[in-house]
Design a protein around this motif. Structure first.
Motif, PDB file in Angstrom:
ATOM      1  N   GLU A   1      -2.387  -1.540  -3.487  1.00 46.59           N
ATOM      2  CA  GLU A   1      -3.593  -0.408  -3.464  1.00 46.59           C
ATOM      3  C   GLU A   1      -3.143   0.852  -3.929  1.00 46.59           C
ATOM      4  O   GLU A   1      -1.928   1.243  -3.738  1.00 46.59           O
ATOM      5  CB  GLU A   1      -3.768   0.004  -1.863  1.00 46.59           C
TER       6      GLU A   1
ATOM      7  N   ASN B   1       0.709  -1.075  -0.173  1.00 42.70           N
ATOM      8  CA  ASN B   1      -0.088  -0.241  -0.129  1.00 42.70           C
ATOM      9  C   ASN B   1       1.076   1.318   0.098  1.00 42.70           C
ATOM     10  O   ASN B   1       1.217   1.830   1.238  1.00 42.70           O
ATOM     11  CB  ASN B   1      -0.805  -0.102   1.264  1.00 42.70           C
TER      12      ASN B   1
ATOM     13  N   ILE C   1      -7.400  -1.399  -6.676  1.00 39.83           N
ATOM     14  CA  ILE C   1      -6.305  -2.422  -6.371  1.00 39.83           C
ATOM     15  C   ILE C   1      -5.970  -2.984  -7.783  1.00 39.83           C
ATOM     16  O   ILE C   1      -6.700  -3.371  -8.711  1.00 39.83           O
ATOM     17  CB  ILE C   1      -6.786  -3.657  -5.468  1.00 39.83           C
TER      18      ILE C   1
END
Length: 397
Positions: free
Chosen positions: A359, A304, A392
């Protein structure tokens, strides 16, 4: 607050009204969170304890918390923790607060690991059983290798190695069958019981119940997946994976921010997860990994990363822009600066067929997919978040 009796209900109502006047978008929810953090009561218990008086210490702590919230500080920093999937992780200023979107990222990681690595839904693999003769078999093999090596050194220099010699000297000797082990042990083992249908190993270890010696020798340890996380923050991704697939996953979690590394280690210890299950390291991207022993060994690279475009940072909510770390938010002009580096690293970090999962900013998933395809990655897929926005990216090496 005045020196008079303040009950849970009175404090809840006062805090709600005060935060509403300060512009809090969800003042009652914020009041519940703050009361829960100060008193140790769950949000349900708060409503069952309306008449309970608050202590002087609780009131002082509540006053400090309300002041911080009125200035826009995130509740997670004030309370000091947040829930993430099945675990609770500590949160501190200087480290990005976990988001619900990241829970979906973990879901995609687990789905891939179950399907492609751990074999969920397939017949359960039998774990290798530690039985009394395991050590003796290994010792016998080692003695055989040593004898073969001694014979080779004593032999004339011009002697050519036979195929049998090469097999004995190989670095990865094959597992012996029950008959081969019995033959190596000699007549003392084979006498008597063999004629009654009992194998040599069964005869030697009388009283150990084994249905089939060949099954025991051929059984394999369960598959353990290897996951690399870059930019671990609180550790919520790796720790969730390790907690939900306990003993089946080994994670290496990396962050460039020392506060994030320290917080992840403390969260790991608080959850009772071992350092072997989640190995936390300080460093820039993949720099802490050993090129010789770790590159190319991972089944999954998950991240992320900072992905907010620089131009969008100024439009973020006050409690994000002014309190959460810019290092964990700013993804460069298009939000893909770090992602590009991850795409470049993935073929070197992952085994063939391994998955990159990230992400990213909702407006740039198509561009991210193009970067993956340009890097010769396959099965590129975009997954929407719970609000149906692209969030994503998944791509195979």
């Amino acid at each position: 607050m005045p020196n008079e009796t303040w009950t849970i209900k009175r404090c809840l109502d006062w805090t709600r009204d005060y935060l509403r006047d300060k512009g809090d978008e969800r003042p009652r929810l914020a009041a519940e969170w703050l009361l829960s953090g100060v008193t140790g009561l769950s949000r349900t218990e708060i409503y069952m304890s309306f008449d309970k008086p608050m202590s002087a210490e609780e009131l002082a702590a509540m006053h400090s918390a309300v002041v911080r919230r009125a200035k826009g500080e995130p509740l997670q920093y004030i309370i000091g923790e947040t829930g993430f999937r099945t675990i609770t992780v500590a949160c501190e200023p200087g480290v990005l607060i976990p988001r619900p979107e990241t829970e979906l990222l973990v879901e995609e990681v687990l789905r891939y690991l179950d399907r492609e690595v751990l074999g969920a839904g397939e017949p359960q693999r039998r774990e290798r059983v530690e039985l009394p003769w395991n050590a003796e078999v290994e010792a016998a093999l080692e003695a055989e290798r040593a004898a073969a090596e001694a014979a080779r050194q004593e032999a004339p220099a011009e002697r050519e190695l036979t195929e049998q010699d090469l097999e004995v000297l190989s670095e990865e000797p094959s597992e012996p069958t029950a008959e081969e082990v019995g033959a190596d042990e000699g007549a003392d083992v084979s006498d008597g019981d063999a004629s009654q249908g009992v194998s040599p190993l069964e005869s030697r270890f009388d009283g150990v119940e084994v249905a089939n010696i060949e099954d025991v020798l051929s059984c394999q340890a369960p598959t353990v997946a290897r996951v690399l996380e870059v930019g671990c923050g609180t550790g919520c991704i790796s720790l969730s994976i390790a907690a939900e697939r306990r003993d089946r996953v080994r994670c290496v979690a990396i962050d460039i921010e020392p506060r994030a590394v320290d917080l992840t280690i403390r969260n790991r210890d608080a959850l009772g997860i071992s350092p072997q299950a989640v190995d936390v390291r300080l460093g820039n991207l993949v720099s802490p990994l050993d090129r010789e022993t770790e590159w190319g060994t991972f089944d999954m690279l998950v991240s992320n990363p900072p992905y907010i475009p620089t131009s969008v940072l100024t439009s973020l909510p006050h409690e994000v822009a002014d309190f959460e770390p810019d290092l964990a938010l700013n993804g460069g002009e298009d939000g893909l600066d770090i992602f590009r580096r991850l795409v470049n690293a993935a073929p070197h970090m992952l085994r063939p067929g391994g998955l990159l999962a990230c992400e990213l900013y909702e407006g740039h998933l198509d561009q991210a997919a193009a970067l993956c395809r340009a890097a010769q990655m396959t099965d590129v897929r975009i997954v929407n978040d719970l609000t149906n926005r692209p969030r994503i990216i998944l791509a195979r090496v």
